[in-house]
Design an enzyme around this catalytic site. Sequence first.
Site, PDB file in Angstrom:
ATOM      1  N   SER A 103       0.598  -1.408   0.407  1.00 46.92           N
ATOM      2  CA  SER A 103      -0.033  -0.218   0.253  1.00 46.92           C
ATOM      3  C   SER A 103       1.246   0.954  -0.389  1.00 46.92           C
ATOM      4  O   SER A 103       1.974   1.867   0.776  1.00 46.92           O
ATOM      5  CB  SER A 103      -0.794  -0.406   1.263  1.00 46.92           C
ATOM      6  OG  SER A 103      -1.600   1.354   1.382  1.00 46.92           O
ATOM      7  N   GLU A 150       0.475   3.323   1.429  1.00 44.86           N
ATOM      8  CA  GLU A 150       0.091   4.261   2.771  1.00 44.86           C
ATOM      9  C   GLU A 150       1.927   3.693   3.876  1.00 44.86           C
ATOM     10  O   GLU A 150       2.297   4.867   4.613  1.00 44.86           O
ATOM     11  CB  GLU A 150      -1.352   3.567   3.779  1.00 44.86           C
ATOM     12  CG  GLU A 150      -1.036   4.019   5.435  1.00 44.86           C
ATOM     13  CD  GLU A 150      -1.789   5.050   5.512  1.00 44.86           C
ATOM     14  OE1 GLU A 150      -2.571   5.944   4.957  1.00 44.86           O
ATOM     15  OE2 GLU A 150      -1.928   5.915   6.324  1.00 44.86           O
ATOM     16  N   TYR A 176      -1.821  -0.418  11.009  1.00 43.65           N
ATOM     17  CA  TYR A 176      -2.073  -0.288   9.569  1.00 43.65           C
ATOM     18  C   TYR A 176      -1.014  -0.333   8.395  1.00 43.65           C
ATOM     19  O   TYR A 176      -0.601  -1.718   7.662  1.00 43.65           O
ATOM     20  CB  TYR A 176      -2.823  -0.290   8.648  1.00 43.65           C
ATOM     21  CG  TYR A 176      -3.215  -0.538   7.638  1.00 43.65           C
ATOM     22  CD1 TYR A 176      -4.148  -1.417   7.056  1.00 43.65           C
ATOM     23  CD2 TYR A 176      -2.786   0.467   6.212  1.00 43.65           C
ATOM     24  CE1 TYR A 176      -3.999  -1.461   5.499  1.00 43.65           C
ATOM     25  CE2 TYR A 176      -3.537   0.785   4.998  1.00 43.65           C
ATOM     26  CZ  TYR A 176      -3.685  -0.551   4.533  1.00 43.65           C
ATOM     27  OH  TYR A 176      -3.941  -1.387   3.332  1.00 43.65           O
TER      28      TYR A 176
END
Length: 330
Positions: free
Chosen positions: A124, A126, A147
């Site tokens: 990801s 992220e 996460y």
Amino acid sequence: MAKAALITGITGQDGSYLAELLLDNGYEIYGLIRRLSTPNFTRVEHVADRITFLEGDLTDQSSLNIAMQTAQPDEVYNLAAQSFVATSWNQPVLTGDVTGLGVIRILEAIRQFSPDAKFYQASSSEMFGAAESPQNEQTVFHPRSPYAVAKVYGYYSTINYKESYNLFACNGILFNHESPRRGIEFVTKKITDGVARIHCGLSKELRLGNLDAKRDWGFAGDYVRAMWLMLQQDKPDDYVIATGESHSVKEFVDEAFSSVGLDWQNYVKMDERFMRPADVPELRGDASKAKNKLGWVPLTSFKELVSMMVEQDLIKYKKSDSDCIFGVKP
Ligand code: NAP
Ligand code: G4F
């Protein structure tokens, strides 16, 4: 002979689009599903009769081993995760277990029972977190949530198993991708659902957190094509998948409300409850490598994405343009 693919997270947004793509390409599909008191097949019910579902959970090694032995897949797509960033502060240990350690468990099952299978890991953007934009495959990670930390673990585990055991293992570093099938808690879907409810008179306001955060939003249907392309190459590699454009949450809100002729400032309220302990200010990806090596480019613009999502949510709440369900008119 038809290729076989095992998809974890098949009931999620990406799993459903990937299943459609692979079925169109003649694959035999195995989908890992976890046991729930009320099974949720909403996103895949239209293709469910063409999928073999296998019960399993990323937290349970033996179930993954059995799934791998049963499917004997040519390709494994690991899309399952606790994928909602905000929840990862409330459930950091579970997020680490599923989203981080879950990757090692799948890799172990491949190593022991299907070592020739090609592996895709849903990494990801992220992971870039606070890193400066635009981000590409060389950008140093600076994760800003439990996460993101778990995804970094999964990313390096994938590379480590490739290097240690010569597995064909790839990371797709995907930037935010959305669709009418997006989970309701993510900001894009929350906004388009809110717009449709307000338009139909079912709601009077929409409460949001940080409106200044910027994301590189693409369409999930375009992004699953990139996942598949990565596993069709001669050598495993890692790729950033993104549109190269970023927009703020405020811009998304403006576009969605304007599309039904409403001024967002009359409806959107700031709500502290939706602010995060640490947010990611801007994600904007440079997908040049994917364009050059995979021939992948996104096909859906920001405007098309917003209008596709608003339209689907309007259909959900309206019977026709002038008539909302529950008899409430806009
Ligand atoms: P999603 O809609 O939230 O789907 C997540 C899937 O994971 C669901 O099928 C869910 O099953 C399954 N799952 C959750 N916990 C599990 C467990 N313990 N064992 C087995 N399955 C489990 O996510 P998505 O948007 O499709 O994203 C797919 C993947 O890409 C995720 O790994 C996500 O982190 C990653 N990613 C997404 C984006 C994005 O913008 N969408 C960007 C980059 C990376 P249930 O239906 O039973 O809940
Ligand atoms: O839609 P979001 O929850 O997505 P986020 O955090 O960017 O994560 C998504 O994309 C990642 C890829 O970069 C994936 F790995 C991950 O699985 C997921 O799919 O939030 C987007 C932005 C954030 O800055 C958030 O603070 O929107 C801001 N926001 C403002 N108000 C809100 C809200 N987010 C949510 N969910 N709800 C709000 O009310």
